[in-house]
Write a protein that holds these residues in place. Structure first.
Motif: not given
Length: 478
Positions: A271-287
């Motif tokens: 949802e955050l990425e849909s509002r901020h396309p430049d936000f780097p998606r966290p890795s599975e390790v970070d999740l």
């Protein structure tokens, strides 16, 4: 006036007394916590299995520590039951007979006085065929709508009798379900005791349609004793938080919860990425790291995400890094306190933020920010709005400034109930005043300001001096 007009007038009165905010899908409870699709699958299947049992009435008791997602489960179950018809032919009658979500934040939702009036209003709305009978029962005894009326009288007239009227209508059909959330949010233990015993008495009646009640609560000892009562226990199907899963009981604490929290976090970042396309998606390790910080508490995961994505004044990436720095080696149940410490530490004035947060949590009736500021006065009430906005991840702050501010979760109240729960030096090394003392002092200040010509208040206060021999000076809390 015709009899029909009289009965419609009674229905209008019942509508006024019923607490709409206690319904599972009320606007007062927005945003509604619910289970994401694909999460809590085994638990929900287990609960639905109990609620589909056509053999006998049951009290299905789901209990656990704060923040494990009990209210989300209750909402999700209620929503499913609301979507199931009693018969294929009907368009109105659904299997969800009624809901009541207790809350300390609202005076009519922290007591049992409005419980049966609220349920019968929903029941008769769902089954219009019994509406006239309900109206006649209230016409014959108007005191039933008084919140101080005996609970047993309300139960008999507003719960048992309406269900009996439905017995023939529902013969051979699926069971009815009621959903009651957060029993521990009822502020009177005697009232809650009376309620559980009364519900058990009702479900023991032989001439009812099959009826199940899902109840959720924290695992408080006094509530556990209620469900162990010899009159209650035969009806109970228990789903505790900490079990091994043996004997048909589903565990809420385990790898399945970690997976569910990861699913929730992944959904929030999408949802955050849909509002901020430049936000780097966290890795599975970070999740996985974030999920471990949550300590298998959905409220911790939810608050972390609110902290990261709901503050437009701060970079969500910076806030994500702050959350990842939280230690994962915490005592069970303290994860949310450390998270609240972290959130307070980002405020411009952590001590003032703690005081304002404790005052919001202490209010019996929530107030808008402007009224909180006026109540506290020019000193402590300074910058209330600026301070509380910094706490939006733990507070529900409406966009409409005339609406009250509420704590996001009851664990906030637990956190500020004792300053030792906070490890920030600005708080734990300072002799923090009690929010109740601050509110009392502010209230007296306003009262004396508004009635300067009257001595009535001062006369009443002076009477307290005559009772000094009954006071215990060595007990400052009292």
């Amino acid at each position: 006036m015709s009899d029909d007009q009289v009965l419609e007038g009674i229905w209008a009165k019942l509508s006024e007394v019923a607490v709409k905010g206690a319904q599972y899908n009320s606007r007062e409870r927005q945003p509604h916590p619910k289970c994401l699709q694909g999460t809590r699958v085994d638990l929900l299947k287990h609960i639905h299995g109990f609620l589909d049992d056509t053999e006998k009435n049951q009290l299905v008791w789901l209990h656990g520590t704060a923040g494990v997602g009990k209210s989300a489960v209750a909402f999700t179950v209620a929503e499913r039951m609301r979507g199931l018809k009693v018969t294929e032919e009907t368009h109105v009658e659904k299997r969800l007979a009624g809901t009541f979500f207790f809350s300390r934040k609202h005076t009519k939702r922290c007591t049992t006085g409005y419980f049966f009036a609220s349920l019968v209003y929903q029941l008769a709305s769902n089954f219009p065929s019994i509406r006239k009978d309900v109206n006649r029962a209230i016409r014959d005894n108007p005191a039933l709508l008084d919140p101080d009326a005996p609970l047993c009288d309300q139960m008999e007239a507003l719960f048992l009798r309406p269900l009996r009227w439905l017995r023939l209508r529902l013969r051979g059909g699926p069971p009815l379900s009621f959903v009651i959330d957060a029993l521990d949010e009822c502020t009177s233990e005697p009232e809650l005791t009376d309620l559980i015993l009364t519900l058990a008495q009702a479900l023991r009646e032989p001439d009812l349609p099959v009826t199940h009640i899902l109840l959720t609560s924290r695992s408080e000892s006094y509530i556990s004793k209620l469900f162990q009562n010899h009159e209650v226990r035969p009806l109970v199907r228990e789903i505790p938080v900490r079990t091994s899963g043996e004997g048909g009981i589903i565990s809420l604490d385990g790898a399945d919860v970690d997976n569910d929290i990861c699913t929730f976090l992944r959904h929030c970042f999408e949802e955050l990425e849909s509002r901020h396309p430049d936000f780097p998606r966290p890795s599975e390790v970070d999740l996985a790291k974030l999920a471990s910080r949550a300590g298998r508490r959905f409220i911790v995961a939810s608050t972390m995400m609110k902290f990261i994505i709901d503050d437009e004044d701060n970079d969500p990436h910076d806030r994500l890094q702050l959350m990842l720095k939280l230690t994962s080696e915490l005592l069970p149940g303290t994860e949310v306190y450390k998270l609240y410490d972290c959130i307070l530490s980002t405020c411009a004035e952590p001590k003032r933020a703690y005081l304002h947060l404790s005052i919001v949590a202490a209010l019996a009736d929530p107030l808008p920010i402007s009224q909180i500021s006026s109540l506290l006065g020019p000193g402590l009430g300074r910058d209330v709005q600026r301070t509380l906005i910094q706490l939006r991840s733990v507070l529900d702050i409406p966009t409409d400034s005339t609406l009250p501010v509420n704590i996001h979760h009851s664990s906030v109240r637990d956190y500020v109930s004792d300053p030792s729960n906070c490890s920030l030096p600005e708080v734990c090394e300072y002799n923090m005043p009690s929010p109740h003392s601050l509110l009392a002092d502010s209230s007296f200040r306003l009262m004396t300001k508004e009635i300067p010509e009257s001595t009535t208040l001062f006369d009443a206060l002076s009477e307290l001096q005559k009772q000094s021999q009954a006071m215990q000076p060595e007990d400052p809390k009292n």
